[in-house]
Design a protein around this motif. Structure first.
Motif, PDB file in Angstrom:
ATOM      1  N   GLY A 248       0.829  -1.195   0.000  1.00 15.11           N
ATOM      2  CA  GLY A 248       0.000   0.000   0.000  1.00 15.11           C
ATOM      3  C   GLY A 248       0.863   1.246   0.000  1.00 15.11           C
ATOM      4  N   ARG A 249       0.227   2.363   0.303  1.00 15.92           N
ATOM      5  CA  ARG A 249       0.928   3.652   0.253  1.00 15.92           C
ATOM      6  C   ARG A 249       2.186   3.663   1.135  1.00 15.92           C
ATOM      7  N   GLY A 250       2.172   2.797   2.166  1.00 10.61           N
ATOM      8  CA  GLY A 250       3.328   2.719   3.059  1.00 10.61           C
ATOM      9  C   GLY A 250       4.611   2.307   2.351  1.00 10.61           C
ATOM     10  N   SER A 273      -1.643  -4.852  -4.898  1.00 12.85           N
ATOM     11  CA  SER A 273      -1.491  -3.450  -4.504  1.00 12.85           C
ATOM     12  C   SER A 273      -2.812  -2.894  -3.988  1.00 12.85           C
ATOM     13  N   SER A 274      -2.711  -1.856  -3.173  1.00 18.59           N
ATOM     14  CA  SER A 274      -3.920  -1.095  -2.831  1.00 18.59           C
ATOM     15  C   SER A 274      -4.158  -0.071  -3.946  1.00 18.59           C
ATOM     16  N   ARG A 275      -5.324   0.542  -3.902  1.00 14.48           N
ATOM     17  CA  ARG A 275      -5.623   1.533  -4.946  1.00 14.48           C
ATOM     18  C   ARG A 275      -4.746   2.778  -4.820  1.00 14.48           C
ATOM     19  N   ALA A 276      -4.327   3.079  -3.586  1.00 15.51           N
ATOM     20  CA  ALA A 276      -3.520   4.290  -3.400  1.00 15.51           C
ATOM     21  C   ALA A 276      -2.292   4.257  -4.311  1.00 15.51           C
ATOM     22  N   HIS A 287      -2.914  -4.972 -10.898  1.00 11.89           N
ATOM     23  CA  HIS A 287      -2.440  -5.497  -9.607  1.00 11.89           C
ATOM     24  C   HIS A 287      -3.378  -5.100  -8.455  1.00 11.89           C
ATOM     25  N   GLN A 288      -4.345  -4.239  -8.737  1.00  5.82           N
ATOM     26  CA  GLN A 288      -5.148  -3.692  -7.619  1.00  5.82           C
ATOM     27  C   GLN A 288      -6.120  -4.704  -7.041  1.00  5.82           C
ATOM     28  N   VAL A 289      -6.089  -4.802  -5.719  1.00  4.25           N
ATOM     29  CA  VAL A 289      -7.013  -5.675  -4.987  1.00  4.25           C
ATOM     30  C   VAL A 289      -8.069  -4.785  -4.341  1.00  4.25           C
ATOM     31  N   GLY A 290      -9.318  -5.223  -4.388  1.00  7.31           N
ATOM     32  CA  GLY A 290     -10.351  -4.456  -3.682  1.00  7.31           C
ATOM     33  C   GLY A 290     -11.612  -4.286  -4.491  1.00  7.31           C
ATOM     34  N   GLN A 291     -12.440  -3.440  -3.961  1.00  2.00           N
ATOM     35  CA  GLN A 291     -13.775  -3.253  -4.539  1.00  2.00           C
ATOM     36  C   GLN A 291     -13.744  -2.859  -6.012  1.00  2.00           C
ATOM     37  N   THR A 292     -12.828  -1.982  -6.378  1.00  2.00           N
ATOM     38  CA  THR A 292     -12.743  -1.576  -7.778  1.00  2.00           C
ATOM     39  C   THR A 292     -11.533  -2.211  -8.466  1.00  2.00           C
ATOM     40  N   GLY A 293     -10.964  -3.203  -7.801  1.00  2.00           N
ATOM     41  CA  GLY A 293      -9.884  -3.989  -8.389  1.00  2.00           C
ATOM     42  C   GLY A 293     -10.342  -5.431  -8.467  1.00  2.00           C
ATOM     43  N   ILE A 306      -0.495  -1.306   4.210  1.00  3.79           N
ATOM     44  CA  ILE A 306      -1.892  -1.080   3.766  1.00  3.79           C
ATOM     45  C   ILE A 306      -2.726  -0.846   5.023  1.00  3.79           C
ATOM     46  N   SER A 307      -3.510   0.241   5.018  1.00  6.51           N
ATOM     47  CA  SER A 307      -4.216   0.597   6.260  1.00  6.51           C
ATOM     48  C   SER A 307      -5.415  -0.305   6.538  1.00  6.51           C
ATOM     49  N   GLY A 308      -6.047  -0.841   5.479  1.00  4.50           N
ATOM     50  CA  GLY A 308      -7.216  -1.699   5.699  1.00  4.50           C
ATOM     51  C   GLY A 308      -8.530  -0.955   5.518  1.00  4.50           C
ATOM     52  N   ILE A 310     -12.139  -0.131   3.983  1.00  4.59           N
ATOM     53  CA  ILE A 310     -13.206  -1.112   3.711  1.00  4.59           C
ATOM     54  C   ILE A 310     -13.204  -1.553   2.248  1.00  4.59           C
ATOM     55  N   GLN A 311     -12.844  -0.631   1.344  1.00  4.66           N
ATOM     56  CA  GLN A 311     -12.837  -1.002  -0.077  1.00  4.66           C
ATOM     57  C   GLN A 311     -11.702  -1.972  -0.392  1.00  4.66           C
ATOM     58  N   HIS A 312     -10.620  -1.895   0.355  1.00  8.44           N
ATOM     59  CA  HIS A 312      -9.536  -2.875   0.146  1.00  8.44           C
ATOM     60  C   HIS A 312      -9.948  -4.214   0.757  1.00  8.44           C
ATOM     61  N   LEU A 313     -10.510  -4.149   1.978  1.00  7.84           N
ATOM     62  CA  LEU A 313     -10.918  -5.388   2.659  1.00  7.84           C
ATOM     63  C   LEU A 313     -11.930  -6.158   1.816  1.00  7.84           C
ATOM     64  N   ILE A 325       1.592  -6.214   7.799  1.00  4.85           N
ATOM     65  CA  ILE A 325       2.795  -5.525   8.282  1.00  4.85           C
ATOM     66  C   ILE A 325       2.495  -4.035   8.209  1.00  4.85           C
ATOM     67  N   ASN A 326       2.528  -3.377   9.353  1.00 10.01           N
ATOM     68  CA  ASN A 326       2.191  -1.950   9.363  1.00 10.01           C
ATOM     69  C   ASN A 326       2.867  -1.306  10.556  1.00 10.01           C
ATOM     70  N   LYS A 327       3.370  -0.082  10.376  1.00 14.16           N
ATOM     71  CA  LYS A 327       4.071   0.516  11.509  1.00 14.16           C
ATOM     72  C   LYS A 327       3.128   1.171  12.516  1.00 14.16           C
TER      73      LYS A 327
HETATM   74  C1  LIG Z   1     -15.532   3.922  -4.496  1.00 18.27           C
HETATM   75  C2  LIG Z   1     -14.177   3.569  -3.962  1.00 18.27           C
HETATM   76  C3  LIG Z   1     -13.582   2.405  -4.387  1.00 18.27           C
HETATM   77  C4  LIG Z   1     -12.317   2.042  -3.884  1.00 18.27           C
HETATM   78  N1  LIG Z   1     -11.747   0.868  -4.309  1.00 18.27           N
HETATM   79  C5  LIG Z   1     -10.565   0.486  -3.747  1.00 18.27           C
HETATM   80  C6  LIG Z   1      -9.977  -0.765  -4.102  1.00 18.27           C
HETATM   81  O1  LIG Z   1     -10.474  -1.508  -4.954  1.00 18.27           O
HETATM   82  N2  LIG Z   1      -8.821  -1.109  -3.493  1.00 18.27           N
HETATM   83  C7  LIG Z   1      -8.191  -0.328  -2.561  1.00 18.27           C
HETATM   84  O2  LIG Z   1      -7.129  -0.718  -2.045  1.00 18.27           O
HETATM   85  N3  LIG Z   1      -8.739   0.860  -2.228  1.00 18.27           N
HETATM   86  C8  LIG Z   1      -9.889   1.285  -2.807  1.00 18.27           C
HETATM   87  N4  LIG Z   1     -10.387   2.512  -2.488  1.00 18.27           N
HETATM   88  C9  LIG Z   1      -9.542   3.431  -1.701  1.00 18.27           C
HETATM   89  C10 LIG Z   1      -9.588   3.162  -0.224  1.00 18.27           C
HETATM   90  O3  LIG Z   1     -10.658   3.874   0.367  1.00 18.27           O
HETATM   91  C11 LIG Z   1      -8.277   3.629   0.446  1.00 18.27           C
HETATM   92  O4  LIG Z   1      -8.071   4.993   0.159  1.00 18.27           O
HETATM   93  C12 LIG Z   1      -7.044   2.847   0.006  1.00 18.27           C
HETATM   94  O5  LIG Z   1      -7.274   1.468   0.119  1.00 18.27           O
HETATM   95  C13 LIG Z   1      -5.873   3.240   0.910  1.00 18.27           C
HETATM   96  O6  LIG Z   1      -4.730   2.590   0.456  1.00 18.27           O
HETATM   97  P1  LIG Z   1      -3.538   2.276   1.460  1.00 18.27           P
HETATM   98  O7  LIG Z   1      -4.021   1.421   2.575  1.00 18.27           O
HETATM   99  O8  LIG Z   1      -2.427   1.788   0.633  1.00 18.27           O
HETATM  100  O9  LIG Z   1      -3.116   3.739   1.953  1.00 18.27           O
HETATM  101  P2  LIG Z   1      -3.266   4.434   3.356  1.00 18.27           P
HETATM  102  O10 LIG Z   1      -4.674   4.380   3.853  1.00 18.27           O
HETATM  103  O11 LIG Z   1      -2.641   5.761   3.227  1.00 18.27           O
HETATM  104  O12 LIG Z   1      -2.408   3.521   4.344  1.00 18.27           O
HETATM  105  C14 LIG Z   1      -1.008   3.447   4.316  1.00 18.27           C
HETATM  106  C15 LIG Z   1      -0.603   2.586   5.499  1.00 18.27           C
HETATM  107  O13 LIG Z   1       0.793   2.331   5.449  1.00 18.27           O
HETATM  108  C16 LIG Z   1       1.308   2.370   6.760  1.00 18.27           C
HETATM  109  N5  LIG Z   1       2.745   2.647   6.602  1.00 18.27           N
HETATM  110  C17 LIG Z   1       3.349   3.799   6.207  1.00 18.27           C
HETATM  111  N6  LIG Z   1       4.671   3.611   6.087  1.00 18.27           N
HETATM  112  C18 LIG Z   1       4.921   2.324   6.431  1.00 18.27           C
HETATM  113  C19 LIG Z   1       6.113   1.531   6.503  1.00 18.27           C
HETATM  114  N7  LIG Z   1       7.313   2.025   6.163  1.00 18.27           N
HETATM  115  N8  LIG Z   1       6.003   0.259   6.923  1.00 18.27           N
HETATM  116  C20 LIG Z   1       4.807  -0.275   7.275  1.00 18.27           C
HETATM  117  N9  LIG Z   1       3.646   0.420   7.216  1.00 18.27           N
HETATM  118  C21 LIG Z   1       3.712   1.709   6.778  1.00 18.27           C
HETATM  119  C22 LIG Z   1       0.519   3.446   7.458  1.00 18.27           C
HETATM  120  O14 LIG Z   1       0.543   3.244   8.860  1.00 18.27           O
HETATM  121  C23 LIG Z   1      -0.871   3.235   6.863  1.00 18.27           C
HETATM  122  O15 LIG Z   1      -1.642   2.346   7.659  1.00 18.27           O
HETATM  123  C24 LIG Z   1     -11.644   2.883  -2.960  1.00 18.27           C
HETATM  124  C25 LIG Z   1     -12.280   4.059  -2.539  1.00 18.27           C
HETATM  125  C26 LIG Z   1     -13.513   4.397  -3.022  1.00 18.27           C
HETATM  126  C27 LIG Z   1     -14.166   5.659  -2.542  1.00 18.27           C
END
Ligand SMILES: Cc1cc2nc3c(=O)[nH]c(=O)nc-3n(C[C@H](O)[C@H](O)[C@H](O)COP(=O)(O)OP(=O)(O)OC[C@H]3O[C@@H](n4cnc5c(N)ncnc54)[C@H](O)[C@@H]3O)c2cc1C
Length: 368
Positions: A248-250, A273-276, A287-293, A306-308, A310-313, A325-327
């Motif tokens: 994920g974005r991390g 991957s997450s959508r971020a 590679h995207q996993v989730g509601q729109t992947g 990956i923060s978790g 609901i759309q990823h879950l 794995i998350n810090k």
């Molecule tokens: C209609 C709609 C559909 C969507 N469909 C999807 C979908 O299909 N899939 C999807 O994934 N999302 C989807 N989203 C987006 C979703 O809401 C989240 O925005 C997205 O999943 C967040 O991605 P993330 O967890 O990678 O990023 P973030 O929420 O920013 O989380 C990043 C995480 O990384 C951790 N982190 C940071 N640095 C490190 C490090 N060095 N080591 C360990 N941990 C670290 C942080 O603590 C944080 O928990 C959708 C949203 C909408 C509105």
């Protein structure tokens, strides 16, 4: 209410999508789900595969092995390539003749294109992108109370009503909605790949093949497939993978996916991957996993940084084992994880890879 004789509608049909003579995975998953639903309806209810194409009769055997009681086979050279209007015509004709009660399609590109057209032609409803199906009210109440915030207080578990209850994420995945189609037939749904369980195949299983001679002419098909061009980009098959290493974005930036690729290669998995990360342009949407992947159900899902949300879950929470794995120790991903590691992924992943080597060496030493 439409003037329909509901008693005429029987059995569960599955559109068993094939491409180039190979059945799509989701078709086999839906035969398994159809089998499960049929047992909740009646002993007489059959699961029927609807197989369309040209020169594809050999695929009927695989349908029987994965749970079909019978196969409706529609073959014609005009149906060799999928066309929306050609397939809609022959399916609508078959439904009008044989009257299935329930009709399921995979939510593939073709299923999402075809099912709404068929629904409109038959003047029935369609629930798109379902993640859960029930016929029994008691089973539905059990599912809804365990997995959703849906209100089931007014429902009676003894209710003999066998209408299909089609559940899907709604409003950006923030809540689940259950939809029924009480006044029209067939009850139709598209179902996401990777959500339903395939049956264990029964080698040598047989059933009835019912051949339907399609009434189709060139005038029924308004488009012509001139050429099929496959995307040149590297495609990832998340739905078939046993192990997925998702970031994920991390991960910080695009170069972080080099580590994820090494991690996936080491453990015999594929990169998710997450959508971020997709939105940031760090990795391709395939590679995207989730509601729109893609919805996935691997044996092990590594969620790294990956923060978790609901759309990823929605796309990975049915994985057999989830390792997060998350810090941030308060990250919601830990609520669904079987194993949670609080730490920096850039430190944790190399340690897992080293331990993997150690475990492999130990395995080799003890099995020699
Ligand atoms: C209609 C709609 C559909 C969507 N469909 C999807 C979908 O299909 N899939 C999807 O994934 N999302 C989807 N989203 C987006 C979703 O809401 C989240 O925005 C997205 O999943 C967040 O991605 P993330 O967890 O990678 O990023 P973030 O929420 O920013 O989380 C990043 C995480 O990384 C951790 N982190 C940071 N640095 C490190 C490090 N060095 N080591 C360990 N941990 C670290 C942080 O603590 C944080 O928990 C959708 C949203 C909408 C509105």
């Amino acid at each position: 209410m439409a003037n329909i004789n509901f008693d005429e509608y029987k059995n569960i049909w599955v559109f068993v999508e094939q491409r180039n003579g190979k059945l799509m995975n989701v078709a086999l998953e839906l035969l398994g789900e159809g089998h499960k639903l049929s047992r909740d309806i009646s002993d007489e209810t059959k699961v029927c595969a609807l197989l369309i194409g040209d020169g594809i009769e050999n695929l009927a055997q695989e349908c029987f092995e994965y749970g079909a009681d019978c196969v409706y086979l529609i073959e014609d050279e005009k149906l060799k390539q999928y066309t929306t209007d050609g397939y809609t015509k022959v399916i609508a004709d078959a439904v009008n003749e044989f009257k299935p009660d329930i009709f399921l399609y995979g939510a593939t590109h073709i299923g999402r294109d075809l099912a709404p057209r068929v629904a409109a032609r038959l003047k029935t409803g369609l629930t798109a992108d379902c993640t859960h199906l029930d016929v029994s009210v008691a089973e539905y109440i059990k599912f809804a109370e365990e997995n959703t915030t849906l209100n089931t207080k007014s429902l009676n578990p003894e209710d003999p009503n066998k209408n299909l209850k089609m559940t899907r994420p709604a409003f950006g995945g923030n809540l689940m909605a259950t939809i029924v189609c009480p006044n029209h037939r067939p009850q139709m749904a598209t179902v996401r790949p990777g959500v339903m369980q395939k049956m264990e195949p029964v080698a040598g299983a047989t059933g009835e093949i019912i051949r339907i001679k399609p009434e189709i002419s060139d005038a029924d098909i308004h488009i012509q497939v001139v050429e099929v061009v496959k995307s040149a980009k590297e495609l990832v098959s998340l739905t078939d993978a046993d192990i997925i290493c998702s970031a994920g974005r991390g991960i910080g930036d695009a170069s972080g996916f080099d580590l994820m690729k090494k991690f996936a290669d080491k453990v015999g998995g594929v990169v998710g991957s997450s959508r971020a990360c997709v939105d940031a342009g760090w990795i391709d949407h395939s590679h995207q996993v989730g509601q729109t992947g893609t919805t996935v159900k691997p044996k092990i899902y590594f969620a790294c940084g990956i923060s978790g949300a609901i759309q990823h879950l929605a796309g990975m929470q049915n994985s057999d084992i989830i390792v997060a794995i998350n810090k941030d120790p308060d990250s919601p991903i830990f609520e669904v994880a079987d194993y949670g590691i609080v730490g920096d992924l850039y430190k944790v992943i190399p340690e897992i890879m080293a331990e993997w080597d150690n475990a492999e060496a130990l395995y080799d030493a003890t099995t020699k």
